[in-house]
Design a protein around this motif. Structure first.
Motif, short mmCIF file in Angstrom:
data_model
loop_
_atom_site.label_atom_id
_atom_site.label_comp_id
_atom_site.label_asym_id
_atom_site.label_seq_id
_atom_site.Cartn_x
_atom_site.Cartn_y
_atom_site.Cartn_z
N UNK A 108 -1.31 0.78 1.28
CA UNK A 108 -1.78 -0.58 0.98
C UNK A 108 -0.61 -1.46 0.54
N UNK A 109 -0.74 -2.74 0.86
CA UNK A 109 0.26 -3.71 0.42
C UNK A 109 -0.33 -4.48 -0.76
N UNK A 110 0.01 -4.03 -1.96
CA UNK A 110 -0.51 -4.63 -3.20
C UNK A 110 0.48 -5.59 -3.83
N UNK A 111 1.68 -5.68 -3.27
CA UNK A 111 2.69 -6.51 -3.87
C UNK A 111 3.37 -5.84 -5.05
N UNK A 156 5.74 -2.27 -6.53
CA UNK A 156 6.88 -1.50 -6.06
C UNK A 156 6.39 -0.29 -5.24
N UNK A 157 7.17 0.16 -4.28
CA UNK A 157 6.77 1.31 -3.47
C UNK A 157 6.43 2.51 -4.37
N UNK A 158 5.39 3.22 -3.99
CA UNK A 158 4.93 4.38 -4.74
C UNK A 158 3.81 4.05 -5.71
N UNK A 191 -5.05 3.57 -2.54
CA UNK A 191 -3.89 3.41 -1.69
C UNK A 191 -2.58 3.56 -2.44
N UNK A 192 -1.55 3.76 -1.66
CA UNK A 192 -0.20 3.82 -2.20
C UNK A 192 0.64 2.75 -1.51
N UNK A 193 1.38 2.00 -2.30
CA UNK A 193 2.32 1.02 -1.75
C UNK A 193 3.40 1.82 -1.02
N UNK A 194 3.56 1.61 0.29
CA UNK A 194 4.48 2.45 1.07
C UNK A 194 5.95 2.13 0.83
#
Length: 177
Positions: free
Chosen positions: A65-68, A70-72, A117-120
């Protein structure tokens, strides 16, 4: 008893975009699920998942997911935030999760939906494996999903690993009578 569908989505060919599918694989491997819970690898099937979604009361989607953040970062999404789910955005039918849920509602049943989700770290490279960072976060992500679903009343148990085989050594007896 309400039916629950845990759906892992994403493109396995694009690094961390396949995170949700890998999460479902790990959850199937490591946990025992109640009869009313079904785990499904949805990949990039998009609108073709609609019958499975309509067949459940509660839908749990695992995805990048793109949550805005940091990755992870692990995010839990509801409502309009469901549009941040990457696996549906680039699905084979170019539709997103909310659009599919609206179609479910128009067809008569829209399940209660949550996205974990995880920010990729990287979701755009054509490399068919997770980044090392995403792979390392997979067990923690799955443990969070399990904790949250247990708190929501699901009886999920960790599979027992088989104990190591003990080697029995017997000494030859040299005693004579």
């Amino acid at each position: 008893m309400e039916n629950v569908l845990i759906l892992g989505v994403g493109n396995l060919l694009m690094r961390d975009e396949g995170f949700g599918v890998r999460a479902v694989e790990l959850l199937e491997k490591d946990y025992l699920w109640p009869e009313n819970v079904r785990l499904l690898e949805g990949g990039t099937m998009g609108m073709m998942l609609m019958p499975d979604m309509q067949d459940c009361h509660r839908l749990i989607v695992l995805d990048a997911v793109l949550c805005g953040q940091r990755p992870g970062t692990i995010c839990v999404l509801e409502g309009e935030n469901l549009r941040k789910s990457l696996g549906f955005r680039d699905s084979t039918h170019q539709t997103d999760l909310v659009d599919i849920l609206i179609c479910c509602e128009l067809a008569g049943h829209r399940p209660e939906t949550l996205v974990y989700g995880m920010e990729p770290f990287d979701w755009q490279s054509f490399i068919p494996e997770l980044t090392p960072e995403a792979r390392a976060l997979l067990p923690e992500f799955c443990a969070k999903v399990v904790r949250d679903l247990r708190a929501r009343g699901l009886d999920i148990r960790k599979k027992q690993t088989a104990p190591a085989q003990e080697t029995v050594c017997s000494e030859a007896s040299g005693a004579t009578s």
